[in-house]
Write an enzyme that holds these catalytic residues in place. Structure first.
Site, PDB file in Angstrom:
ATOM      1  N   GLU A 205      54.163  42.475  15.982  1.00 57.62           N
ATOM      2  CA  GLU A 205      55.065  41.663  16.802  1.00 57.62           C
ATOM      3  C   GLU A 205      54.390  41.243  18.101  1.00 57.62           C
ATOM      4  O   GLU A 205      54.551  40.114  18.569  1.00 57.62           O
ATOM      5  CB  GLU A 205      56.345  42.457  17.102  1.00 57.62           C
ATOM      6  CG  GLU A 205      57.442  41.658  17.800  1.00 57.62           C
ATOM      7  CD  GLU A 205      57.342  41.662  19.314  1.00 57.62           C
ATOM      8  OE1 GLU A 205      58.028  40.848  19.967  1.00 57.62           O
ATOM      9  OE2 GLU A 205      56.567  42.477  19.861  1.00 57.62           O
ATOM     10  N   ASP A 260      65.337  45.719  19.683  1.00 61.99           N
ATOM     11  CA  ASP A 260      64.129  45.678  20.520  1.00 61.99           C
ATOM     12  C   ASP A 260      64.503  46.019  21.965  1.00 61.99           C
ATOM     13  O   ASP A 260      65.620  45.758  22.419  1.00 61.99           O
ATOM     14  CB  ASP A 260      63.490  44.282  20.462  1.00 61.99           C
ATOM     15  CG  ASP A 260      62.000  44.304  20.790  1.00 61.99           C
ATOM     16  OD1 ASP A 260      61.496  45.369  21.187  1.00 61.99           O
ATOM     17  OD2 ASP A 260      61.349  43.249  20.638  1.00 61.99           O
TER      18      ASP A 260
END
Length: 403
Positions: A205, A260
């Site tokens: 990511e 997140d």
């Protein structure tokens, strides 16, 4: 870690805009909002008390194995993969991995997404996800960055969720397979079991250098592209319901819930997409009920984490983006503004709040159980006895194992 910039889209021709309402309704035909089966106060308490118990410290349990520098392609990244894999193997979940190599600003790097599905034969999936890599820094001491909120803690939440709900998923699977699926208060377990739980750990990511469309979300881009072109077999239930176009793995996803930047005190959670406002409201409601029942510790000054979606913020670039672009419904659960420790060495164990992590664990347990209509009991008198048991063959398992 996600980019703070908003994604822009190419302008559409005016005639296409006239077709959007129709196209939207067709896309949502198989993705209408579910009926949440709200747990009773007794069941709510039972869900929160499932094993594993509440964490005793911010470094206990899974975080002990995740709080290490783990940039993509590193030895530590592989160690984390092995730990996650062993945890799901012990639970009996189906595993898929997607090893691949991609070019980056510092050269080719090996990436690997980890995908775990409780029932790979189920036609639909509720997907929860987080990224397990930490940001790459080339020199000391920055290369000791562990990314506690970004995103070791969210990964730990997902591991806890799988451990807590696996016994309930297995018990329901046993009842359905043996022809004893529950029928209670409008709940038909045989129908509900058609939606299973899938958990994804994205690799890559983080941008290796600077966040761009090509230097970021490597694993998510690879997986979305792969699933977009992986068509379902004709025997799959979704294939039987559709004639054109042929459905792909992406069509099996009810919604992708991405976690997140979580684990610190007083996060601010927003709803970014209208089609999942109802899910955002459900998650906020779970948090409210847990607080009302005294089942979570609330730190002073942070009673409500979930912001009214009428104050909608712009989209934040993250692992969900390539799925969103392909029509997958998204609930992005991310702290906005970002934690103050974002992308610096202070994002370690000291940045985590034990009450906040316990609270997230319980929110996710209850929310997921209610979405999947999991009941933490086997002593319900009304059971389905109007048909015989069914079983799924080994041949079916082979055909659906990558779905």
């Amino acid at each position: 870690m996600p980019s703070a910039r908003s994604f822009s889209r190419h302008p559409l021709p005016s005639y296409f805009l006239l077709l959007l309402p129709l196209l939207y309704s067709l896309c949502l035909a198989d993705h209408l909002p579910r009926t949440f089966h709200t747990l009773s106060d007794t069941h709510l308490k039972q869900i929160t008390q499932l094993s594993p118990p509440q964490w005793t410290s911010v470094t206990s349990g899974h975080l002990e194995h995740l709080l290490i520098p783990r940039p993509s392609g590193s030895e530590n990244n592989t160690l984390v993969q092995q730990y996650i894999s062993s945890a799901f193997s012990s639970l009996g979940w189906h595993e898929d991995q997607t090893p691949f190599t991609d070019d980056t600003p510092i050269g080719p790097i090996k990436f690997n997404n980890l995908i775990y599905t409780f029932d790979p034969l189920a036609p639909r999936k509720l997907v929860l996800a987080a990224h397990f890599d930490s940001k790459y820094f080339p020199t000391y001491p920055e290369n000791q960055f562990v990314g506690a909120t970004d995103s070791a803690a969210p990964c730990a939440f997902l591991l806890d969720l799988a451990e807590a709900l696996t016994p309930l998923l297995k018990e329901r699977q046993r009842r359905v397979t043996s022809g004893q699926a529950l029928l209670l208060d409008g709940l038909d377990e045989e129908e509900e079991a058609e939606t299973t739980l899938q958990i994804i750990f994205f690799d890559g990511e983080e941008a290796v250098k600077d966040w761009t469309d090509t230097d970021s979300i490597y694993g998510a881009r690879h997986l979305a592209e792969t699933w977009e072109t992986t068509f379902l077999p004709p025997s799959h239930p979704l294939s039987k319901r559709r004639y054109s176009p042929t459905p792909t793995i992406l069509n099996t996803i009810d919604v992708l819930i991405l976690l997140d930047l979580l684990g610190d005190s007083n996060p601010r959670i927003h709803s970014y997409y209208r089609d999942t406002d109802w899910l955002f409201t459900q998650m906020s409601d779970v948090d409210k009920r847990l607080r009302q029942e005294g089942l979570i510790d609330v730190e002073k000054g942070e009673e409500g984490w979930f912001v009214d979606f009428k104050m909608r913020k712009g989209m934040i670039g993250d692992d969900h983006a390539p799925f969103l672009e392909r029509g997958v419904s998204i609930l992005h659960v991310i702290s906005n503004p970002f934690p103050k420790v974002w992308h610096n060495l202070a994002d370690d164990a000291s940045a985590l709040s034990l009450p906040a992590m316990r609270r997230w664990n319980r929110i996710l347990r209850v929310f997921t159980a209610e979405y999947l209509s999991l009941i933490p009991t086997t002593n319900t008198p009304s059971q389905r006895n109007d048909h015989g048991p069914y079983s799924r063959s080994a041949d079916e398992l082979v055909r659906y194992s990558s779905i």
